[in-house]
Design a protein around this motif. Structure first.
Motif, PDB file in Angstrom:
ATOM      1  N   LEU A  64       0.816  -1.210   0.000  1.00 51.97           N
ATOM      2  CA  LEU A  64       0.000   0.000   0.000  1.00 51.97           C
ATOM      3  C   LEU A  64       0.851   1.262   0.000  1.00 51.97           C
ATOM      4  O   LEU A  64       1.871   1.340   0.682  1.00 51.97           O
ATOM      5  N   CYS A  67      -1.992   7.730   1.030  1.00 48.14           N
ATOM      6  CA  CYS A  67      -2.064   9.166   0.728  1.00 48.14           C
ATOM      7  C   CYS A  67      -2.911   9.841   1.802  1.00 48.14           C
ATOM      8  O   CYS A  67      -4.075   9.489   1.991  1.00 48.14           O
ATOM      9  N   LEU A  82      -5.145  11.347  -7.872  1.00 46.13           N
ATOM     10  CA  LEU A  82      -5.159  10.033  -7.228  1.00 46.13           C
ATOM     11  C   LEU A  82      -5.365   8.915  -8.247  1.00 46.13           C
ATOM     12  O   LEU A  82      -4.757   7.849  -8.143  1.00 46.13           O
ATOM     13  N   ASP A  83      -6.212   9.163  -9.244  1.00 47.44           N
ATOM     14  CA  ASP A  83      -6.457   8.156 -10.273  1.00 47.44           C
ATOM     15  C   ASP A  83      -5.198   7.889 -11.088  1.00 47.44           C
ATOM     16  O   ASP A  83      -4.839   6.741 -11.358  1.00 47.44           O
ATOM     17  N   ALA A  86      -2.630   6.024  -8.941  1.00 42.20           N
ATOM     18  CA  ALA A  86      -2.978   4.599  -8.822  1.00 42.20           C
ATOM     19  C   ALA A  86      -2.605   3.844 -10.097  1.00 42.20           C
ATOM     20  O   ALA A  86      -2.093   2.718 -10.029  1.00 42.20           O
ATOM     21  N   ASP A  87      -2.839   4.453 -11.248  1.00 40.04           N
ATOM     22  CA  ASP A  87      -2.484   3.805 -12.517  1.00 40.04           C
ATOM     23  C   ASP A  87      -0.976   3.583 -12.621  1.00 40.04           C
ATOM     24  O   ASP A  87      -0.507   2.523 -13.038  1.00 40.04           O
ATOM     25  N   SER A  90       0.131   0.767 -10.111  1.00 39.28           N
ATOM     26  CA  SER A  90      -0.481  -0.554 -10.216  1.00 39.28           C
ATOM     27  C   SER A  90       0.390  -1.532 -10.992  1.00 39.28           C
ATOM     28  O   SER A  90       0.363  -2.738 -10.734  1.00 39.28           O
ATOM     29  N   SER A  95      -0.891  -0.575  -4.441  1.00 41.09           N
ATOM     30  CA  SER A  95      -2.234  -0.002  -4.405  1.00 41.09           C
ATOM     31  C   SER A  95      -2.216   1.289  -3.604  1.00 41.09           C
ATOM     32  O   SER A  95      -1.427   1.445  -2.674  1.00 41.09           O
ATOM     33  N   VAL A  96      -3.084   2.210  -3.975  1.00 40.23           N
ATOM     34  CA  VAL A  96      -3.188   3.498  -3.292  1.00 40.23           C
ATOM     35  C   VAL A  96      -4.355   3.459  -2.310  1.00 40.23           C
ATOM     36  O   VAL A  96      -5.473   3.094  -2.677  1.00 40.23           O
TER      37      VAL A  96
END
Length: 326
Positions: A64, A67, A82-83, A86-87, A90, A95-96
């Protein structure tokens, strides 16, 4: 109770140790391809998922990246950051996990519960929290990758430049009496304060009067009241805190029967998707959020790889997106 590695081992006819080696991809252990295949197929058939908590206990770290967001309203900019983050992470099995700083739960309780590989703070940490996390071997980053947390009492150069960009653009188009649309949400004050300071400094540098600062709520009637007050003081352009506030100003102008940009120019900040669809389309300052996400991901991955050379900050990529509102 859920499916465990013991269930997979029993169904596969192997030991739990073998299951662990196969499912964690452990190198340097001789296990036949037939056994590996059987274990994987059994795990899929039974619906087994490795326990993140057990993995953290075994390795001392989870997968993990935590954030920590202060009590900010979460809009398109934070969501995009954030998106994208996460990309980027990954692909390395990370994982965020996002935590909003609301309520009374202490940060220490949180990071001890999830044992993150890295913590990214969107605002400075308390000195004791910063020290405790680093003592525990957790990588701690600010959004600029600072080794030391910035002094929150000092204005942000990025936020100052946002305000200056708005003023320079409006002044270059002949606007001479500016208003500043302050957000109604008090949680945004830390950003609005620095952006307004940038507006004020740019106005002074260009020989313009100090801006007329008025709060603007996100509804047309309230915004119309602010527009009337600006017009009464000769304001011919408005620098808004962000695009949401700028869209409210546009609604207020329409409610007052005024045209944009003819009667009043408007510049926002963030280049949210709705800015392109506004009437007229909104001129705005873009912060290149994707660039910031890639930088944060690169910092985390450099630590994961044990790299002594950290990526340099790329700058915030601020640029003005010119559309019809100014």
């Amino acid at each position: 109770m859920g499916i465990t590695s013991a269930d997979v081992a029993r169904e596969s006819g192997v030991s739990r140790t073998t299951v662990s080696y196969v499912l964690t991809g452990r190198d340097g252990v001789h296990i036949s391809e037939e056994t590996r295949r059987r274990v994987r197929e059994t795990a899929v058939r039974l619906g087994y998922a490795p326990s993140a908590a057990a993995r953290a206990l075994r390795t001392g770290r989870s997968d993990l990246v935590l954030c920590i967001l202060p009590d900010w309203p979460v809009g398109p900019v934070i969501e995009t950051l954030l998106d994208e983050l996460a990309d980027e992470l990954s692909g390395r099995g990370l994982s965020v996990l996002v935590h909003h700083g609301r309520g009374q739960r202490s940060l220490t309780d949180l990071w001890r519960a999830v044992t993150p590989r890295a913590v990214i703070g969107f605002a400075p940490f308390a000195e004791e929290d910063l020290h405790a996390m680093r003592q525990a071997g957790i990588q701690v980053l600010g959004t600029r990758g600072e080794e030391h947390q910035p002094d929150p009492a000092l204005p942000s150069e990025t936020q100052l430049e946002i305000g200056a960009l708005q003023v320079r653009h409006l002044a270059a188009r002949g606007r001479r009496r500016l208003g500043y649309a302050w957000p109604a949400d008090p949680r945004l004050e830390v950003f609005a304060r620095d952006r307004l300071l940038g507006v004020r400094r740019a106005c002074a540098a260009l020989g313009l009067p100090d801006p007329v600062v008025l709060p603007v709520a996100l509804d047309a009637p309230a915004a119309a009241t602010s527009v009337r007050r600006w017009r009464g003081q000769g304001v011919d352009a408005v620098a808004a805190y962000n695009d949401d506030v700028a869209l409210a100003v546009l609604a207020g102008l329409r409610a007052e029967g005024l045209s944009c940009p003819e009667d009043c120019g408007v510049v926002g900040v963030d280049d949210i998707p709705a800015a392109r669809l506004a009437a007229p389309p909104l001129t705005t300052v873009s912060q290149s959020i994707e660039l910031q996400a890639r930088f944060l991901a690169a910092l985390v991955l450099a630590d994961l790889d044990g790299s002594a050379e950290k990526p340099g900050h790329p700058g915030h990529g601020l640029h003005l997106v010119e559309r019809e509102s100014a």
